[in-house]
Design a protein around this motif. Structure first.
Motif, PDB file in Angstrom:
ATOM      1  N   ASP A 165       0.799  -1.306  -0.310  1.00 22.21           N
ATOM      2  CA  ASP A 165       0.142   0.014   0.002  1.00 22.21           C
ATOM      3  C   ASP A 165       0.975   1.297   0.193  1.00 22.21           C
ATOM      4  OD1 ASP A 165      -2.883  -1.130   0.137  1.00 22.21           O
ATOM      5  OD2 ASP A 165      -2.079  -2.055   2.145  1.00 22.21           O
ATOM      6  N   VAL A 166       2.382   1.534   0.607  1.00 24.10           N
ATOM      7  CA  VAL A 166       3.238   2.499   0.519  1.00 24.10           C
ATOM      8  C   VAL A 166       4.664   2.358   0.414  1.00 24.10           C
ATOM      9  CG1 VAL A 166       1.787   3.291   3.528  1.00 24.10           C
ATOM     10  CG2 VAL A 166       3.544   1.399   3.092  1.00 24.10           C
ATOM     11  N   LYS A 167       4.416   1.276  -0.887  1.00 21.93           N
ATOM     12  CA  LYS A 167       5.657   1.768  -0.928  1.00 21.93           C
ATOM     13  C   LYS A 167       5.589   2.091  -2.391  1.00 21.93           C
ATOM     14  CE  LYS A 167       6.226  -1.648  -4.197  1.00 21.93           C
ATOM     15  NZ  LYS A 167       7.681  -2.492  -5.408  1.00 21.93           N
ATOM     16  N   VAL A 168       6.541   3.211  -3.293  1.00 22.29           N
ATOM     17  CA  VAL A 168       6.329   3.845  -4.268  1.00 22.29           C
ATOM     18  C   VAL A 168       7.120   2.708  -5.939  1.00 22.29           C
ATOM     19  CG1 VAL A 168       7.483   5.481  -5.106  1.00 22.29           C
ATOM     20  CG2 VAL A 168       7.291   5.589  -2.921  1.00 22.29           C
ATOM     21  N   LYS A 169       5.902   2.687  -6.255  1.00 16.41           N
ATOM     22  CA  LYS A 169       5.769   1.544  -7.284  1.00 16.41           C
ATOM     23  C   LYS A 169       5.772   2.882  -8.701  1.00 16.41           C
ATOM     24  CE  LYS A 169       1.596   0.159  -6.098  1.00 16.41           C
ATOM     25  NZ  LYS A 169       0.636  -1.339  -4.989  1.00 16.41           N
ATOM     26  N   THR A 170       5.239   1.610  -9.757  1.00 15.32           N
ATOM     27  CA  THR A 170       4.504   2.208 -10.511  1.00 15.32           C
ATOM     28  C   THR A 170       2.861   1.967 -10.973  1.00 15.32           C
ATOM     29  OG1 THR A 170       4.985  -0.341 -11.549  1.00 15.32           O
ATOM     30  CG2 THR A 170       6.421   1.263 -11.917  1.00 15.32           C
ATOM     31  N   ASN A 171       2.099   3.093 -11.804  1.00 18.93           N
ATOM     32  CA  ASN A 171       1.291   2.794 -11.858  1.00 18.93           C
ATOM     33  C   ASN A 171       0.766   1.004 -12.840  1.00 18.93           C
ATOM     34  OD1 ASN A 171       1.460   3.633 -14.501  1.00 18.93           O
ATOM     35  ND2 ASN A 171       0.555   5.613 -13.449  1.00 18.93           N
ATOM     36  N   ARG A 172      -0.612   1.252 -13.507  1.00 18.49           N
ATOM     37  CA  ARG A 172      -0.801   0.280 -14.352  1.00 18.49           C
ATOM     38  C   ARG A 172      -0.251   0.755 -15.587  1.00 18.49           C
ATOM     39  NH1 ARG A 172      -4.891   4.110 -13.576  1.00 18.49           N
ATOM     40  NH2 ARG A 172      -6.138   5.069 -15.392  1.00 18.49           N
ATOM     41  N   PHE A 173      -0.080   2.122 -15.976  1.00 22.94           N
ATOM     42  CA  PHE A 173       1.095   2.355 -16.960  1.00 22.94           C
ATOM     43  C   PHE A 173       2.262   2.308 -16.934  1.00 22.94           C
ATOM     44  CE2 PHE A 173      -2.653   5.703 -16.829  1.00 22.94           C
ATOM     45  CZ  PHE A 173      -3.661   4.827 -17.382  1.00 22.94           C
ATOM     46  N   GLN A 174       2.749   1.523 -15.617  1.00 13.50           N
ATOM     47  CA  GLN A 174       4.369   1.559 -15.467  1.00 13.50           C
ATOM     48  C   GLN A 174       4.975   2.802 -15.537  1.00 13.50           C
ATOM     49  OE1 GLN A 174       5.987  -1.882 -16.000  1.00 13.50           O
ATOM     50  NE2 GLN A 174       3.557  -1.718 -14.487  1.00 13.50           N
ATOM     51  N   GLU A 175       3.979   3.219 -15.014  1.00 15.68           N
ATOM     52  CA  GLU A 175       4.520   4.924 -14.126  1.00 15.68           C
ATOM     53  C   GLU A 175       5.377   5.245 -13.473  1.00 15.68           C
ATOM     54  OE1 GLU A 175       2.504   7.714 -18.259  1.00 15.68           O
ATOM     55  OE2 GLU A 175       1.192   7.158 -16.017  1.00 15.68           O
ATOM     56  N   TYR A 176       6.621   5.503 -13.222  1.00 18.84           N
ATOM     57  CA  TYR A 176       7.120   5.095 -11.594  1.00 18.84           C
ATOM     58  C   TYR A 176       6.732   6.204 -10.614  1.00 18.84           C
ATOM     59  CZ  TYR A 176      10.358   4.765  -7.906  1.00 18.84           C
ATOM     60  OH  TYR A 176      11.002   3.741  -6.386  1.00 18.84           O
ATOM     61  N   GLY A 177       6.655   5.960  -9.340  1.00 14.47           N
ATOM     62  CA  GLY A 177       6.035   7.053  -8.611  1.00 14.47           C
ATOM     63  C   GLY A 177       4.427   7.094  -7.857  1.00 14.47           C
ATOM     64  N   HIS A 178       3.969   5.789  -8.082  1.00 16.91           N
ATOM     65  CA  HIS A 178       2.505   5.913  -7.271  1.00 16.91           C
ATOM     66  C   HIS A 178       2.932   5.644  -6.595  1.00 16.91           C
ATOM     67  CE1 HIS A 178      -1.246   4.911  -7.975  1.00 16.91           C
ATOM     68  NE2 HIS A 178      -1.284   3.527  -7.250  1.00 16.91           N
ATOM     69  N   THR A 179       1.505   5.213  -5.485  1.00 15.26           N
ATOM     70  CA  THR A 179       1.200   4.712  -4.501  1.00 15.26           C
ATOM     71  C   THR A 179      -0.090   4.692  -4.123  1.00 15.26           C
ATOM     72  OG1 THR A 179       0.643   6.786  -2.915  1.00 15.26           O
ATOM     73  CG2 THR A 179       3.558   5.741  -2.785  1.00 15.26           C
ATOM     74  N   SER A 180      -0.511   3.110  -3.914  1.00 17.41           N
ATOM     75  CA  SER A 180      -2.086   2.634  -3.625  1.00 17.41           C
ATOM     76  C   SER A 180      -2.707   3.647  -3.045  1.00 17.41           C
ATOM     77  CB  SER A 180      -1.727   1.175  -2.645  1.00 17.41           C
ATOM     78  OG  SER A 180      -0.964   0.545  -4.325  1.00 17.41           O
ATOM     79  N   VAL A 181      -2.079   4.455  -1.649  1.00 20.13           N
ATOM     80  CA  VAL A 181      -2.716   4.987  -0.748  1.00 20.13           C
ATOM     81  C   VAL A 181      -2.350   6.597  -0.568  1.00 20.13           C
ATOM     82  CG1 VAL A 181      -3.905   2.692   0.648  1.00 20.13           C
ATOM     83  CG2 VAL A 181      -1.686   4.368   0.631  1.00 20.13           C
ATOM     84  N   GLU A 182      -3.495   6.878  -0.019  1.00 21.92           N
ATOM     85  CA  GLU A 182      -3.171   8.731   0.132  1.00 21.92           C
ATOM     86  C   GLU A 182      -3.928   8.430   1.681  1.00 21.92           C
ATOM     87  OE1 GLU A 182      -4.291  12.940  -0.227  1.00 21.92           O
ATOM     88  OE2 GLU A 182      -5.224  11.849  -1.375  1.00 21.92           O
ATOM     89  N   ILE A 183      -2.420   8.993   2.787  1.00 22.31           N
ATOM     90  CA  ILE A 183      -2.700   8.784   4.249  1.00 22.31           C
ATOM     91  C   ILE A 183      -2.220  10.866   4.753  1.00 22.31           C
ATOM     92  CG2 ILE A 183      -1.938   8.215   6.519  1.00 22.31           C
ATOM     93  CD1 ILE A 183      -0.568   5.878   4.505  1.00 22.31           C
ATOM     94  N   LYS A 184      -3.181  10.721   5.582  1.00 20.98           N
ATOM     95  CA  LYS A 184      -2.783  12.045   6.536  1.00 20.98           C
ATOM     96  C   LYS A 184      -3.519  12.111   7.469  1.00 20.98           C
ATOM     97  CE  LYS A 184      -7.446  14.143   5.557  1.00 20.98           C
ATOM     98  NZ  LYS A 184      -8.838  15.256   4.184  1.00 20.98           N
ATOM     99  N   ASP A 185      -3.441  13.347   7.937  1.00 21.86           N
ATOM    100  CA  ASP A 185      -3.564  13.878   9.928  1.00 21.86           C
ATOM    101  C   ASP A 185      -3.289  12.732  10.603  1.00 21.86           C
ATOM    102  OD1 ASP A 185      -4.587  15.967   8.836  1.00 21.86           O
ATOM    103  OD2 ASP A 185      -7.139  14.935   8.923  1.00 21.86           O
ATOM    104  N   ILE A 186      -2.069  11.926  10.342  1.00 20.66           N
ATOM    105  CA  ILE A 186      -1.262  10.995  11.447  1.00 20.66           C
ATOM    106  C   ILE A 186      -0.757  11.606  12.344  1.00 20.66           C
ATOM    107  CG2 ILE A 186       0.462   9.396  11.586  1.00 20.66           C
ATOM    108  CD1 ILE A 186       0.732   9.554   8.123  1.00 20.66           C
ATOM    109  N   LYS A 187      -0.997  10.704  13.667  1.00 20.16           N
ATOM    110  CA  LYS A 187      -0.989  11.023  14.623  1.00 20.16           C
ATOM    111  C   LYS A 187       0.524  11.201  15.035  1.00 20.16           C
ATOM    112  CE  LYS A 187      -5.434  12.617  15.432  1.00 20.16           C
ATOM    113  NZ  LYS A 187      -6.346  11.985  16.658  1.00 20.16           N
ATOM    114  N   GLY A 188       0.994  12.734  15.557  1.00 17.74           N
ATOM    115  CA  GLY A 188       2.672  12.355  16.066  1.00 17.74           C
ATOM    116  C   GLY A 188       3.323  12.191  15.422  1.00 17.74           C
ATOM    117  N   ILE A 189       3.208  12.483  13.770  1.00 11.72           N
ATOM    118  CA  ILE A 189       3.636  12.671  12.869  1.00 11.72           C
ATOM    119  C   ILE A 189       3.867  14.310  11.921  1.00 11.72           C
ATOM    120  CG2 ILE A 189       5.411  11.944  10.957  1.00 11.72           C
ATOM    121  CD1 ILE A 189       4.512   9.011  11.843  1.00 11.72           C
TER     122      ILE A 189
END
Length: 295
Positions: free
Chosen positions: A268-292
């Motif tokens: 989910d959080v690795k930086v990888k390719t999307n379905r077009f094989q373009e690098y820089g995609h992550t599966s999830v978007e995360i915000k409002d992390i407590k303590g970070i």
């Protein structure tokens, strides 16, 4: 109908979490889960999977990916493949331990026939579990029948395994077979491996609260949908079922509360390719992390 949006990158049916291999580094079990416990979860019949797939309206560049576990272990797998409406194109993630003669006889090539930068049927090679000689033989047999096959191996941090994978890749390429490698994700000998977008998201000693949303439609063996792979493998907090009458792709876009940031699945959080094989995609978007701060 369920029509994924343009920014939805992946649609996956986890037909079963059962597997006929026993890899120590299985990404499904990154948090110490039990394959036996996963496999015992209630599962859709092939008829229910047909109903679920027929609700989808997919773009040409977005196939329905079948995975697991080992998806071909689903009872009635071949019937499911044949009876889903013909406009649904599929990808298959498999260890190819099945009988290829049976597969060629019962599975229509047209289901896995689409234009892409990678093979629709992607086979994982696991040293000590399946044999590369068998995979090469089966791949050639399948390709002769008209299927497009790609082999994949994990670049394990153990030097002996890593060297073996690279040697096997060279062997396969000489045979004219597409063999690609993927980075190892997770912990090995106390060290965390992988390129992750969010700090302290994987294998952390501290669990935090956050808000998270996905770009993927992830459906577990009983039809439940989840915001991430970590939740799916744990059977934790499904937000809907694919057969709910009011289910829509809009639900995928919602930010949802999470209380186990730090136990994220590397997928989910690795930086990888999307379905077009373009690098820089992550599966999830995360915000409002407590303590970070700053996320």
């Amino acid at each position: 109908m369920i029509k994924p949006k343009e920014d939805h990158n992946y649609v996956a049916f986890f037909l079963t979490l059962a597997c006929n291999l026993n890899c120590s580094y299985c990404i499904n079990l990154h948090n110490g889960g039990s394959r036996y416990t996963q496999a015992k979860r209630q599962q859709f019949t092939y008829k229910e999977w047909i109903e679920a797939a027929n609700r989808l309206e997919l773009r040409d560049d977005l196939p329905l990916t079948l995975q697991g576990g080992e998806p071909t272990l689903l009872k009635g797998f071949d019937i499911f493949i044949r009876e889903v409406k013909p406009e649904i194109k599929m990808d298959l993630l498999t260890n190819m331990m099945f009988d290829v003669e049976w597969f060629i006889k019962n599975i229509p090539i047209s289901r896995f026939d689409r234009e892409a930068n990678y093979a629709p049927i992607r086979v994982s090679y696991h040293p000590g579990q399946n044999k590369i000689e068998d995979l090469i033989y089966k791949t050639k047999k399948m390709e002769d029948a008209g299927f497009r096959i790609g082999l994949f191996g994990i670049l394990h941090p153990d030097e002996e395994i890593r060297t073996h994978i690279l040697h096997v890749q060279e062997q396969a390429l000489k045979e004219g077979i597409d063999f690609r490698t993927k980075e190892f994700l997770g912990e090995y000998n106390g060290k965390l491996y992988g390129t992750f977008k969010y700090p302290q998201s994987v294998a952390s000693q501290t669990l935090r609260e956050c808000k998270c949303r996905t770009t993927e439609l992830l459906v577990d063996p009983n039809g439940y949908t989840y915001k991430c792979h970590s939740d799916l493998y744990a059977g934790r907090d499904p937000y809907a079922n694919i057969l709910d009458k009011n289910f829509s792709a809009d639900m995928v876009d919602e930010f949802r509360d999470c209380f186990v940031y730090g136990d994220c699945n590397p997928c989910d959080v690795k930086v990888k390719t999307n379905r077009f094989q373009e690098y820089g995609h992550t599966s999830v978007e995360i915000k409002d992390i407590k303590g970070i701060d700053g996320i």
